[in-house]
Write a protein that holds these residues in place. Structure first.
Motif, mmCIF file in Angstrom:
data_model
loop_
_atom_site.group_PDB
_atom_site.id
_atom_site.type_symbol
_atom_site.label_atom_id
_atom_site.label_comp_id
_atom_site.label_asym_id
_atom_site.label_seq_id
_atom_site.Cartn_x
_atom_site.Cartn_y
_atom_site.Cartn_z
ATOM 1 N N THR A 105 0.383 10.949 -12.526
ATOM 2 C CA THR A 105 0.044 10.233 -11.301
ATOM 3 C C THR A 105 0.325 11.086 -10.065
ATOM 4 O OG1 THR A 105 2.256 9.234 -11.207
ATOM 5 C CG2 THR A 105 0.531 8.012 -12.368
ATOM 6 N N SER B 133 -2.618 8.912 -3.811
ATOM 7 C CA SER B 133 -2.208 8.415 -2.504
ATOM 8 C C SER B 133 -1.432 7.097 -2.625
ATOM 9 C CB SER B 133 -3.441 8.200 -1.627
ATOM 10 O OG SER B 133 -3.096 7.513 -0.441
ATOM 11 N N PRO B 134 -0.463 6.883 -1.748
ATOM 12 C CA PRO B 134 0.224 5.590 -1.716
ATOM 13 C C PRO B 134 -0.680 4.477 -1.190
ATOM 14 C CG PRO B 134 0.971 6.983 0.096
ATOM 15 C CD PRO B 134 0.122 7.848 -0.781
ATOM 16 N N VAL B 135 -1.830 4.878 -0.666
ATOM 17 C CA VAL B 135 -2.847 3.909 -0.238
ATOM 18 C C VAL B 135 -4.029 4.055 -1.195
ATOM 19 C CG1 VAL B 135 -4.293 3.120 1.676
ATOM 20 C CG2 VAL B 135 -2.091 4.190 2.157
ATOM 21 N N SER B 136 -3.935 3.377 -2.332
ATOM 22 C CA SER B 136 -4.922 3.586 -3.398
ATOM 23 C C SER B 136 -5.114 2.312 -4.207
ATOM 24 C CB SER B 136 -4.468 4.727 -4.320
ATOM 25 O OG SER B 136 -3.184 4.443 -4.868
ATOM 26 N N THR C 85 -1.806 1.882 -6.188
ATOM 27 C CA THR C 85 -0.922 0.937 -5.515
ATOM 28 C C THR C 85 -1.277 -0.504 -5.834
ATOM 29 O OG1 THR C 85 -0.767 2.525 -3.693
ATOM 30 C CG2 THR C 85 0.025 0.294 -3.266
ATOM 31 N N ALA C 86 -2.570 -0.787 -5.999
ATOM 32 C CA ALA C 86 -3.008 -2.162 -6.247
ATOM 33 C C ALA C 86 -4.305 -2.153 -7.043
ATOM 34 C CB ALA C 86 -3.208 -2.910 -4.924
ATOM 35 N N ILE D 149 1.934 -3.315 -10.951
ATOM 36 C CA ILE D 149 0.852 -3.161 -9.971
ATOM 37 C C ILE D 149 0.330 -4.540 -9.562
ATOM 38 C CG2 ILE D 149 -1.397 -2.132 -9.499
ATOM 39 C CD1 ILE D 149 -0.845 -0.133 -11.731
ATOM 40 N N PHE E 76 -3.333 -3.388 2.862
ATOM 41 C CA PHE E 76 -2.730 -2.121 3.231
ATOM 42 C C PHE E 76 -2.227 -2.124 4.688
ATOM 43 C CE2 PHE E 76 -5.102 -0.569 -0.504
ATOM 44 C CZ PHE E 76 -4.027 0.023 -1.156
ATOM 45 N N ARG F 51 1.108 -3.700 4.335
ATOM 46 C CA ARG F 51 2.021 -2.802 3.615
ATOM 47 C C ARG F 51 2.487 -1.667 4.505
ATOM 48 N NH1 ARG F 51 3.178 -1.767 -1.722
ATOM 49 N NH2 ARG F 51 3.775 0.377 -2.216
#
Length: 256
Positions: free
Chosen positions: A149, A153-156, A203-204, A226, A250, A253
């Motif tokens: 992993t 990105s933490p925004v994914s 992330t989700a 998740i 996001f 978050r």
């Protein structure tokens, strides 16, 4: 193929066949399921996408041992000839009596070839379509967690569309990329095996519609923690709602 197996097998294949770099081998007493042609609305036949599939017939097999050798040789030859990233083996019809041996052969080939070789027992469920979805989810889930992993990105997100919301999933992916949200995979979509193997790093999950992909999202939440956004409905309304929900998720978050 036993008629009771058809909805189960068809649903499993519908969910997994979009994986572009996988081998799909049908092991049983069926010929039509390995037919390399599609029929258009006008009745004309045209070639399917160039992906290997094989029906290993058992009708003339003198016994279990012979069938076992046949499956092993077929898998080895196809993997050597096509170098897929993974192989899905669908057991149908009389192959149901070979369940344990199919598992053993798949395990042996997996070790020798170094790729995931996943048996799908699509027989014996009384033609219950949802069982095909469950079997396909388990196959996809087995691929998850086997890739790195690093760099995700933490925004994914992953988009789980169940193959019935393809246009909505495609539009959502385009919008997400434009707004800086990485789309790790579209399941089953057209994501290659490598994307599926590391999609647990997203992330989700965004689930479009009901059915098998909602089940898969629950499995991923339990195993990997998740969270998922579940959307129902159809058409442009779902596409707009999906984009709003992803943006809201996001935005909230990143403010934390």
């Amino acid at each position: 193929m036993n008629e009771r197996d058809v909805p189960v097998y068809n649903e499993s294949r519908a969910l997994l066949y979009p994986v572009p770099d996988a081998l799909h081998l049908v092991y049983g007493t069926t010929g039509e399921t390995a037919n390399p042609w599609n029929r258009s609305k006008g009745g004309a036949l045209h070639p399917k996408e160039n992906r290997p599939a094989l029906s290993a017939r058992l009708k003339e097999a003198p016994g279990i041992t012979y069938g076992k050798r046949k499956l092993y040789r077929g898998l080895m030859d196809l993997i050597e000839g096509h170098t897929p990233a993974a192989a899905f083996v669908y057991t149908t019809g009389t192959a149901e009596r070979l369940g344990d041996e199919v598992d053993a052969v798949c395990s042996k080939v997996e070790k020798e070839k170094g790729i995931p070789v996943i048996p799908l027992h699509t027989q014996g469920h009384g033609g219950v379509r949802k069982e095909g979805g469950r079997v396909a989810c388990e196959a996809l889930f087995r691929l998850m967690g086997t890739g790195s992993t690093e760099g995700i990105s933490p925004v994914s997100i992953n988009i789980l569309d169940g193959s019935h919301k393809k246009e909505i999933a495609k539009g959502l992916k385009t919008h997400c990329c434009a707004m800086g949200v990485e789309v790790v995979s579209v399941l089953p979509g057209d994501s290659p095996v490598d994307h599926i193997r590391h999609c647990h790093g997203a992330t989700a999950n965004v689930v479009l519609g009901e059915g098998a992909m909602l089940q898969l999202a629950v499995m991923m939440k339990i195993e990997y923690g998740i969270p998922f956004i579940h959307l129902s409905g159809d058409g442009p309304e779902m596409a707009d709602e999906a984009l709003c929900e992803v943006t809201r998720y996001f935005t909230t978050r990143l403010k934390q």
